[in-house]
Design a protein around this motif. Structure first.
Motif, PDB file in Angstrom:
ATOM      1  N   HIS A 194       0.801  -0.998   0.053  1.00  0.00           N
ATOM      2  CA  HIS A 194      -0.055   0.101   0.099  1.00  0.00           C
ATOM      3  C   HIS A 194       1.015   1.335  -0.016  1.00  0.00           C
ATOM      4  O   HIS A 194       0.595   2.041  -0.721  1.00  0.00           O
ATOM      5  CB  HIS A 194      -0.955   0.245   1.298  1.00  0.00           C
ATOM      6  N   ILE A 195       2.027   1.120   0.635  1.00  0.00           N
ATOM      7  CA  ILE A 195       3.164   2.367   0.419  1.00  0.00           C
ATOM      8  C   ILE A 195       3.420   2.517  -0.784  1.00  0.00           C
ATOM      9  O   ILE A 195       3.588   3.670  -1.294  1.00  0.00           O
ATOM     10  CB  ILE A 195       4.122   1.960   1.559  1.00  0.00           C
ATOM     11  N   LEU A 196       3.600   1.563  -1.534  1.00  0.00           N
ATOM     12  CA  LEU A 196       4.052   1.492  -2.929  1.00  0.00           C
ATOM     13  C   LEU A 196       3.025   2.274  -3.757  1.00  0.00           C
ATOM     14  O   LEU A 196       3.366   3.030  -4.642  1.00  0.00           O
ATOM     15  CB  LEU A 196       4.262   0.167  -3.412  1.00  0.00           C
ATOM     16  N   LEU A 197       1.820   1.810  -3.652  1.00  0.00           N
ATOM     17  CA  LEU A 197       0.434   2.239  -4.349  1.00  0.00           C
ATOM     18  C   LEU A 197       0.572   3.829  -4.073  1.00  0.00           C
ATOM     19  O   LEU A 197       0.578   4.628  -4.978  1.00  0.00           O
ATOM     20  CB  LEU A 197      -0.609   1.826  -3.885  1.00  0.00           C
ATOM     21  N   VAL A 198       0.511   4.304  -2.846  1.00  0.00           N
ATOM     22  CA  VAL A 198       0.564   5.754  -2.694  1.00  0.00           C
ATOM     23  C   VAL A 198       1.686   6.555  -3.104  1.00  0.00           C
ATOM     24  O   VAL A 198       1.411   7.630  -3.556  1.00  0.00           O
ATOM     25  CB  VAL A 198       0.496   5.797  -0.978  1.00  0.00           C
ATOM     26  N   VAL A 199       2.798   5.843  -3.150  1.00  0.00           N
ATOM     27  CA  VAL A 199       4.202   6.800  -3.891  1.00  0.00           C
ATOM     28  C   VAL A 199       3.832   7.073  -5.241  1.00  0.00           C
ATOM     29  O   VAL A 199       3.929   7.839  -6.015  1.00  0.00           O
ATOM     30  CB  VAL A 199       5.290   5.932  -3.393  1.00  0.00           C
ATOM     31  N   ALA A 200       3.139   5.931  -5.985  1.00  0.00           N
ATOM     32  CA  ALA A 200       2.972   5.711  -7.382  1.00  0.00           C
ATOM     33  C   ALA A 200       1.906   6.731  -7.759  1.00  0.00           C
ATOM     34  O   ALA A 200       1.922   7.524  -8.764  1.00  0.00           O
ATOM     35  CB  ALA A 200       2.707   4.468  -7.731  1.00  0.00           C
ATOM     36  N   ILE A 201       0.955   6.751  -6.812  1.00  0.00           N
ATOM     37  CA  ILE A 201      -0.249   7.684  -7.226  1.00  0.00           C
ATOM     38  C   ILE A 201       0.051   9.199  -7.142  1.00  0.00           C
ATOM     39  O   ILE A 201      -0.069  10.057  -7.731  1.00  0.00           O
ATOM     40  CB  ILE A 201      -1.567   7.321  -6.258  1.00  0.00           C
ATOM     41  N   VAL A 202       1.002   9.350  -6.065  1.00  0.00           N
ATOM     42  CA  VAL A 202       1.442  10.850  -5.638  1.00  0.00           C
ATOM     43  C   VAL A 202       2.347  11.397  -7.006  1.00  0.00           C
ATOM     44  O   VAL A 202       2.277  12.274  -7.449  1.00  0.00           O
ATOM     45  CB  VAL A 202       2.394  10.849  -4.274  1.00  0.00           C
ATOM     46  N   ALA A 203       3.213  10.266  -7.492  1.00  0.00           N
ATOM     47  CA  ALA A 203       4.127  10.782  -8.594  1.00  0.00           C
ATOM     48  C   ALA A 203       3.347  10.994  -9.887  1.00  0.00           C
ATOM     49  O   ALA A 203       3.534  11.901 -10.541  1.00  0.00           O
ATOM     50  CB  ALA A 203       5.134   9.509  -8.606  1.00  0.00           C
ATOM     51  N   ILE A 204       2.184  10.288 -10.095  1.00  0.00           N
ATOM     52  CA  ILE A 204       1.361  10.555 -11.297  1.00  0.00           C
ATOM     53  C   ILE A 204       0.557  11.765 -11.152  1.00  0.00           C
ATOM     54  O   ILE A 204       0.560  12.705 -11.938  1.00  0.00           O
ATOM     55  CB  ILE A 204       0.321   9.345 -11.419  1.00  0.00           C
ATOM     56  N   ILE A 205      -0.069  12.042  -9.842  1.00  0.00           N
ATOM     57  CA  ILE A 205      -0.579  13.249  -9.473  1.00  0.00           C
ATOM     58  C   ILE A 205       0.295  14.740  -9.725  1.00  0.00           C
ATOM     59  O   ILE A 205      -0.112  15.385 -10.516  1.00  0.00           O
ATOM     60  CB  ILE A 205      -1.190  13.429  -8.179  1.00  0.00           C
ATOM     61  N   LEU A 206       1.543  14.482  -9.109  1.00  0.00           N
ATOM     62  CA  LEU A 206       2.366  15.693  -9.366  1.00  0.00           C
ATOM     63  C   LEU A 206       2.794  15.752 -11.076  1.00  0.00           C
ATOM     64  O   LEU A 206       2.841  16.885 -11.400  1.00  0.00           O
ATOM     65  CB  LEU A 206       3.829  15.226  -8.665  1.00  0.00           C
ATOM     66  N   ARG A 207       2.803  14.612 -11.719  1.00  0.00           N
ATOM     67  CA  ARG A 207       3.146  14.776 -13.298  1.00  0.00           C
ATOM     68  C   ARG A 207       1.896  15.530 -13.937  1.00  0.00           C
ATOM     69  O   ARG A 207       2.313  16.237 -14.560  1.00  0.00           O
ATOM     70  CB  ARG A 207       3.368  13.547 -13.680  1.00  0.00           C
ATOM     71  N   LEU A 208       0.816  15.226 -13.500  1.00  0.00           N
ATOM     72  CA  LEU A 208      -0.381  15.684 -14.144  1.00  0.00           C
ATOM     73  C   LEU A 208      -0.284  17.304 -13.775  1.00  0.00           C
ATOM     74  O   LEU A 208      -0.882  18.035 -14.578  1.00  0.00           O
ATOM     75  CB  LEU A 208      -1.594  14.988 -13.630  1.00  0.00           C
ATOM     76  N   ILE A 209      -0.117  17.621 -12.340  1.00  0.00           N
ATOM     77  CA  ILE A 209      -0.476  19.039 -11.909  1.00  0.00           C
ATOM     78  C   ILE A 209       0.638  19.827 -12.805  1.00  0.00           C
ATOM     79  O   ILE A 209       0.358  20.921 -13.136  1.00  0.00           O
ATOM     80  CB  ILE A 209      -0.066  18.926 -10.351  1.00  0.00           C
ATOM     81  N   ARG A 210       1.828  19.202 -12.950  1.00  0.00           N
ATOM     82  CA  ARG A 210       2.784  19.802 -13.718  1.00  0.00           C
ATOM     83  C   ARG A 210       2.668  20.166 -15.249  1.00  0.00           C
ATOM     84  O   ARG A 210       3.180  20.879 -15.934  1.00  0.00           O
ATOM     85  CB  ARG A 210       4.303  19.386 -13.197  1.00  0.00           C
ATOM     86  N   GLY A 211       1.538  19.437 -15.640  1.00  0.00           N
ATOM     87  CA  GLY A 211       1.300  19.510 -16.992  1.00  0.00           C
ATOM     88  C   GLY A 211       2.450  18.939 -18.085  1.00  0.00           C
ATOM     89  O   GLY A 211       2.321  19.188 -19.116  1.00  0.00           O
ATOM     90  N   GLU A 212       3.278  17.881 -17.463  1.00  0.00           N
ATOM     91  CA  GLU A 212       3.992  17.265 -18.587  1.00  0.00           C
ATOM     92  C   GLU A 212       3.406  16.024 -19.157  1.00  0.00           C
ATOM     93  O   GLU A 212       2.472  15.372 -18.853  1.00  0.00           O
ATOM     94  CB  GLU A 212       5.238  16.868 -17.646  1.00  0.00           C
ATOM     95  N   ARG A 213       3.973  15.937 -20.574  1.00  0.00           N
ATOM     96  CA  ARG A 213       3.393  15.024 -21.388  1.00  0.00           C
ATOM     97  C   ARG A 213       4.195  13.619 -21.210  1.00  0.00           C
ATOM     98  O   ARG A 213       5.472  13.784 -20.782  1.00  0.00           O
ATOM     99  CB  ARG A 213       3.477  15.367 -22.717  1.00  0.00           C
TER     100      ARG A 213
END
Length: 50
Positions: A30-49
């Protein structure tokens, strides 16, 4: 660096899915899942492709 972060996030989500369906490793999965979701959200917020 950002594509590396995205690749790690994808790997962590796959590892979580495998761990969830194959065996139970406690809170680590579950810690791995949280880290992955945070990384994806940060990428979406920054608007990177991909």
């Amino acid at each position: 660096m950002s594509s590396l972060l995205y690749a790690i996030a994808v790997i962590l989500i796959i590892a979580w899915a495998l761990g969830f369906f194959v065996y139970s490793a406690g809170g680590l999965i579950h810690i791995l899942l949280v880290v992955a979701i945070v990384a994806i959200i940060l990428r979406l917020i920054r608007g990177e492709r991909i």
